[in-house]
Motif scaffolding. Structure first.
Motif, PDB file in Angstrom:
ATOM      1  N   UNK A 113       0.811  -1.211   0.000  1.00 36.42           N
ATOM      2  CA  UNK A 113       0.000   0.000   0.000  1.00 36.42           C
ATOM      3  C   UNK A 113       0.848   1.266   0.000  1.00 36.42           C
ATOM      4  N   UNK A 114       2.179   1.096  -0.003  1.00 32.69           N
ATOM      5  CA  UNK A 114       3.090   2.253   0.040  1.00 32.69           C
ATOM      6  C   UNK A 114       2.702   3.203   1.167  1.00 32.69           C
ATOM      7  N   UNK A 115       2.465   2.649   2.335  1.00 36.44           N
ATOM      8  CA  UNK A 115       1.991   3.437   3.467  1.00 36.44           C
ATOM      9  C   UNK A 115       2.814   3.110   4.711  1.00 36.44           C
ATOM     10  N   UNK A 116       3.146   4.152   5.445  1.00 32.01           N
ATOM     11  CA  UNK A 116       3.812   4.029   6.729  1.00 32.01           C
ATOM     12  C   UNK A 116       2.806   4.420   7.805  1.00 32.01           C
ATOM     13  N   UNK A 117       2.715   3.623   8.843  1.00 33.47           N
ATOM     14  CA  UNK A 117       1.735   3.848   9.904  1.00 33.47           C
ATOM     15  C   UNK A 117       2.434   4.198  11.224  1.00 33.47           C
ATOM     16  N   UNK A 118       1.698   4.925  12.046  1.00 27.72           N
ATOM     17  CA  UNK A 118       2.130   5.160  13.417  1.00 27.72           C
ATOM     18  C   UNK A 118       0.927   4.896  14.310  1.00 27.72           C
ATOM     19  N   UNK A 119       0.976   3.775  15.002  1.00 28.17           N
ATOM     20  CA  UNK A 119      -0.078   3.427  15.960  1.00 28.17           C
ATOM     21  C   UNK A 119       0.294   4.029  17.299  1.00 28.17           C
ATOM     22  N   UNK A 120      -0.595   4.857  17.836  1.00 25.72           N
ATOM     23  CA  UNK A 120      -0.331   5.549  19.092  1.00 25.72           C
ATOM     24  C   UNK A 120      -1.346   5.128  20.134  1.00 25.72           C
ATOM     25  N   UNK A 121      -0.875   4.599  21.234  1.00 28.10           N
ATOM     26  CA  UNK A 121      -1.732   4.145  22.321  1.00 28.10           C
ATOM     27  C   UNK A 121      -1.471   4.956  23.579  1.00 28.10           C
ATOM     28  N   UNK A 122      -2.446   4.905  24.480  1.00 26.48           N
ATOM     29  CA  UNK A 122      -2.307   5.586  25.782  1.00 26.48           C
ATOM     30  C   UNK A 122      -1.890   7.039  25.597  1.00 26.48           C
ATOM     31  N   UNK A 123      -2.594   7.732  24.740  1.00 27.41           N
ATOM     32  CA  UNK A 123      -2.268   9.128  24.473  1.00 27.41           C
ATOM     33  C   UNK A 123      -2.541   9.995  25.693  1.00 27.41           C
ATOM     34  N   UNK A 124      -1.729  11.024  25.859  1.00 26.53           N
ATOM     35  CA  UNK A 124      -1.912  11.986  26.938  1.00 26.53           C
ATOM     36  C   UNK A 124      -1.802  13.387  26.353  1.00 26.53           C
ATOM     37  N   UNK A 125      -2.209  14.408  27.091  1.00 24.68           N
ATOM     38  CA  UNK A 125      -2.201  15.772  26.549  1.00 24.68           C
ATOM     39  C   UNK A 125      -0.830  16.221  26.041  1.00 24.68           C
ATOM     40  N   UNK A 126       0.246  15.662  26.591  1.00 23.34           N
ATOM     41  CA  UNK A 126       1.595  16.040  26.135  1.00 23.34           C
ATOM     42  C   UNK A 126       1.886  15.535  24.722  1.00 23.34           C
ATOM     43  N   UNK A 127       1.041  14.645  24.212  1.00 23.90           N
ATOM     44  CA  UNK A 127       1.193  14.159  22.838  1.00 23.90           C
ATOM     45  C   UNK A 127       0.543  15.096  21.818  1.00 23.90           C
ATOM     46  N   UNK A 128      -0.123  16.124  22.280  1.00 23.78           N
ATOM     47  CA  UNK A 128      -0.750  17.080  21.373  1.00 23.78           C
ATOM     48  C   UNK A 128       0.312  17.770  20.523  1.00 23.78           C
ATOM     49  N   UNK A 129       0.178  17.639  19.211  1.00 25.32           N
ATOM     50  CA  UNK A 129       1.190  18.177  18.298  1.00 25.32           C
ATOM     51  C   UNK A 129       0.728  17.982  16.863  1.00 25.32           C
ATOM     52  N   UNK A 130       1.450  18.646  15.970  1.00 28.57           N
ATOM     53  CA  UNK A 130       1.313  18.389  14.542  1.00 28.57           C
ATOM     54  C   UNK A 130       2.317  17.282  14.210  1.00 28.57           C
ATOM     55  N   UNK A 131       1.822  16.194  13.657  1.00 24.79           N
ATOM     56  CA  UNK A 131       2.668  15.038  13.381  1.00 24.79           C
ATOM     57  C   UNK A 131       3.024  15.009  11.894  1.00 24.79           C
ATOM     58  N   UNK A 132       4.324  14.897  11.626  1.00 25.94           N
ATOM     59  CA  UNK A 132       4.836  14.919  10.261  1.00 25.94           C
ATOM     60  C   UNK A 132       5.447  13.577   9.882  1.00 25.94           C
TER      61      UNK A 132
END
Length: 122
Positions: A75-94
């Motif tokens: 699929x020519x796709x890279x994934x980022x699975x993010x678990x147990x998110x917290x407010x400090x993870x708030x960001x623009x992800x590139x």
């Protein structure tokens, strides 16, 4: 030239999970690895994770134990699975592509996507 398009961001509550996608197109022959970075408000852009053509993986401190990077070659796709998110993870992800250099250094990545916003509420 490589093109990268991210998606999957959103607004979630603390403790939730999100899966980000990065669709890769164009001339990828010279790409050695793909990375995820993030930039929060008033912060430097920081390394999150990277995966190589041979599927080797590396994680930055924010991601260790909570995030998983993976690649679907068909699929020519890279994934980022993010678990147990917290407010400090708030960001623009590139998503970014590199032809070599230090894996966790921004300067090693020459092609960047437009970013996808992740907001985590408490």
């Amino acid at each position: 030239q490589v093109q990268l398009v991210e998606s999957g961001g959103g607004l979630v509550q603390a403790g939730a999970s999100l899966s980000l996608s990065c669709v890769v197109s164009g001339r990828t022959f010279d790409t050695v690895y793909w990375g995820w970075f993030r930039q929060g408000p008033g912060q430097e852009r920081e390394f999150v994770a990277a995966i190589s053509r041979e599927d080797g993986v590396w994680y930055g401190d924010p991601a260790k134990g909570r995030f998983t990077i993976a690649r679907d070659k068909a699929k020519s796709t890279v994934y980022l699975q993010m678990n147990k998110l917290n407010p400090e993870d708030t960001a623009l992800y590139y998503c970014a592509a590199s032809e070599g250099g230090t894996i966790y250094s921004r300067s090693s990545y020459k092609v960047w996507g437009q970013g996808t916003q992740v907001t985590v509420s408490s």
